[in-house]
Design a protein around this motif. Structure first.
Motif, short mmCIF file in Angstrom:
data_model
loop_
_atom_site.label_atom_id
_atom_site.label_comp_id
_atom_site.label_asym_id
_atom_site.label_seq_id
_atom_site.Cartn_x
_atom_site.Cartn_y
_atom_site.Cartn_z
N HIS A 198 -42.65 -13.70 -113.14
CA HIS A 198 -42.99 -12.76 -114.21
C HIS A 198 -42.00 -12.91 -115.37
O HIS A 198 -40.86 -13.32 -115.16
CB HIS A 198 -42.94 -11.31 -113.71
CG HIS A 198 -44.14 -10.88 -112.94
ND1 HIS A 198 -44.38 -11.28 -111.63
CD2 HIS A 198 -45.18 -10.09 -113.29
CE1 HIS A 198 -45.51 -10.73 -111.21
NE2 HIS A 198 -46.02 -10.02 -112.19
N PHE A 199 -42.48 -12.54 -116.56
CA PHE A 199 -41.64 -12.59 -117.76
C PHE A 199 -41.81 -11.30 -118.54
O PHE A 199 -42.91 -10.73 -118.59
CB PHE A 199 -42.05 -13.78 -118.65
CG PHE A 199 -41.92 -15.11 -117.97
CD1 PHE A 199 -40.72 -15.80 -118.01
CD2 PHE A 199 -42.98 -15.65 -117.26
CE1 PHE A 199 -40.59 -17.03 -117.37
CE2 PHE A 199 -42.86 -16.87 -116.62
CZ PHE A 199 -41.66 -17.56 -116.68
N PRO A 200 -40.75 -10.80 -119.17
CA PRO A 200 -40.86 -9.55 -119.93
C PRO A 200 -41.94 -9.59 -121.00
O PRO A 200 -42.63 -8.59 -121.24
CB PRO A 200 -39.46 -9.40 -120.55
CG PRO A 200 -38.55 -10.14 -119.63
CD PRO A 200 -39.35 -11.30 -119.12
N SER A 201 -42.13 -10.76 -121.62
CA SER A 201 -43.08 -10.84 -122.73
C SER A 201 -44.54 -10.80 -122.28
O SER A 201 -45.43 -10.58 -123.10
CB SER A 201 -42.83 -12.13 -123.52
OG SER A 201 -43.05 -13.27 -122.71
N THR A 202 -44.79 -11.03 -120.99
CA THR A 202 -46.18 -11.05 -120.50
C THR A 202 -46.46 -9.96 -119.47
O THR A 202 -47.50 -9.98 -118.81
CB THR A 202 -46.52 -12.43 -119.90
OG1 THR A 202 -45.50 -12.82 -118.98
CG2 THR A 202 -46.64 -13.48 -120.99
N GLY A 203 -45.55 -9.00 -119.34
CA GLY A 203 -45.81 -7.80 -118.54
C GLY A 203 -46.18 -8.08 -117.10
O GLY A 203 -45.43 -8.74 -116.37
N ASP A 204 -47.35 -7.59 -116.68
CA ASP A 204 -47.76 -7.67 -115.28
C ASP A 204 -48.36 -9.02 -114.89
O ASP A 204 -48.71 -9.22 -113.72
CB ASP A 204 -48.79 -6.57 -114.97
CG ASP A 204 -48.18 -5.18 -115.02
OD1 ASP A 204 -46.95 -5.07 -114.85
OD2 ASP A 204 -48.94 -4.21 -115.24
N LEU A 205 -48.52 -9.93 -115.83
CA LEU A 205 -49.13 -11.22 -115.50
C LEU A 205 -48.19 -12.05 -114.62
O LEU A 205 -47.01 -12.20 -114.93
CB LEU A 205 -49.45 -12.01 -116.78
CG LEU A 205 -50.47 -11.39 -117.73
CD1 LEU A 205 -50.69 -12.31 -118.92
CD2 LEU A 205 -51.79 -11.11 -117.02
N ALA A 206 -48.72 -12.60 -113.53
CA ALA A 206 -47.94 -13.42 -112.61
C ALA A 206 -48.29 -14.89 -112.82
O ALA A 206 -49.46 -15.24 -113.06
CB ALA A 206 -48.21 -13.02 -111.17
N PHE A 207 -47.27 -15.77 -112.68
CA PHE A 207 -47.46 -17.19 -112.95
C PHE A 207 -47.15 -18.07 -111.74
O PHE A 207 -47.06 -19.30 -111.87
CB PHE A 207 -46.61 -17.60 -114.16
CG PHE A 207 -47.08 -16.96 -115.43
CD1 PHE A 207 -48.04 -17.56 -116.22
CD2 PHE A 207 -46.59 -15.72 -115.81
CE1 PHE A 207 -48.49 -16.96 -117.38
CE2 PHE A 207 -47.04 -15.10 -116.98
CZ PHE A 207 -48.00 -15.73 -117.76
N SER A 208 -46.99 -17.47 -110.58
CA SER A 208 -46.90 -18.22 -109.32
C SER A 208 -47.30 -17.27 -108.19
O SER A 208 -47.51 -16.08 -108.42
CB SER A 208 -45.49 -18.80 -109.09
OG SER A 208 -44.53 -17.77 -108.94
N LEU A 209 -47.40 -17.80 -107.00
CA LEU A 209 -47.89 -17.02 -105.87
C LEU A 209 -46.93 -15.90 -105.49
O LEU A 209 -45.72 -16.11 -105.37
CB LEU A 209 -48.08 -17.92 -104.65
CG LEU A 209 -49.15 -19.01 -104.73
CD1 LEU A 209 -49.03 -19.94 -103.52
CD2 LEU A 209 -50.54 -18.40 -104.82
N SER A 210 -47.47 -14.71 -105.25
CA SER A 210 -46.72 -13.66 -104.60
C SER A 210 -46.75 -13.90 -103.10
O SER A 210 -47.47 -14.78 -102.59
CB SER A 210 -47.33 -12.30 -104.91
OG SER A 210 -48.62 -12.19 -104.31
N ALA A 211 -46.00 -13.10 -102.34
CA ALA A 211 -46.01 -13.23 -100.88
C ALA A 211 -47.41 -13.01 -100.33
O ALA A 211 -47.90 -13.78 -99.50
CB ALA A 211 -45.04 -12.22 -100.27
#
Length: 270
Positions: A198-211
């Motif tokens: 996650h990145f501050p500039s993109t909020g809740d958007l995830a860019f790799s797998l969560s658990a």
């Protein structure tokens, strides 16, 4: 009957793994800069922990599998020097065009055969998507890889004697195209990129797998073993790795499939 080659793996950090497949030496996503390190960009990256093995301690590398060249946690300054010494680099067509030299691009499902000594493998590029649908223009193209040992004489890897089949996901989120990988290949080991980036500039958007997403992907793939990668050493990879263990332990079908690699230690994959 052809015996399957011995395969060892050394976890170096983030998405970087050194694989020895028989006589073939393979490196994934080389990132070797010392920490701390900062990488300014639209989504800045900060490395907090250095690699478990320095680039100058690597053996000669026959093959680099590079999921993408856009982000420093997959390819940094020292990693680019490693590329220049490798025998062959397989990556996306776009990255190959930028890198030149020994880099060759593979479209999804395209293959290359690579030989070192008595060892021959077939590498197939697999679909990956580095973020939610609609973010592709910002993240750029990414690829995963399947590595098959032995002769490709059957319809599926599990139908062939003496084969060992590995999957390296590359940076990806869960999406429908990943199901076809499990349908096409009988996977022994899946190296999955976690971290819930996650990145501050993109909020809740995830860019790799969560658990949780990684556990769901593991069920879809059907691999005998899952090795987590891409979960540490950077501030944008903020999910506690213990959540990965918990997500797999919660599913009776997955509880015995998870394997963690100790940084810097060569381990045999059975």
């Amino acid at each position: 009957m052809t015996a399957a080659p011995t395969i060892t793996a050394t976890y170096i950090g983030t998405a970087t793994v050194l694989l020895r497949i028989g006589e073939l030496t393979v490196l994934t996503d080389p990132a070797f800069d010392a920490a701390p390190a900062d990488y300014p960009a639209a989504r800045p990256l900060h490395r907090t922990t250095g690699p478990a093995l320095a680039a100058d301690a690597l053996p000669p590398v026959d093959l680099v599998l590079l999921s993408h060249d856009q982000h420093a946690d997959n390819l940094d300054r020292a990693g680019r020097e490693v590329l220049g010494r490798a025998g062959l680099v397989l990556t996306t067509p776009e990255a190959a065009a930028r890198l030149g030299g020994r880099a060759q691009g593979l479209a999804p499902w395209e293959t290359r055969t690579v030989t070192a000594g008595a060892t021959t493998v077939t590498v197939t590029a697999t679909p990956a998507r580095h973020g939610p649908e609609g973010t592709e223009q910002a993240t750029g193209p990414v690829t995963g890889f399947v590595i098959e040992t032995g002769d490709r004489t059957g319809d599926k890897a599990g139908d062939r004697t003496g084969d060992r089949t590995l999957y390296v996901s590359g940076d990806t989120v869960r999406h429908d195209a990943l199901a076809e990988i499990g349908a096409r290949f009988a996977l022994d080991t899946a190296f999955l990129h976690f971290g819930d980036a996650h990145f501050p500039s993109t909020g809740d958007l995830a860019f790799s797998l969560s658990a949780a997403e990684g556990a769901a992907v593991a069920r879809t793939l059907g691999a005998r073993r899952v090795i987590p990668l891409h979960f540490d050493s950077w501030t944008h990879l903020a999910e506690d790795p213990a959540r990965i263990t918990a997500a797999f332990a919660a599913d009776p079908d997955l509880a015995d499939r998870l394997r963690w690699l100790a940084p810097g230690k060569e381990e045999t994959l059975d």
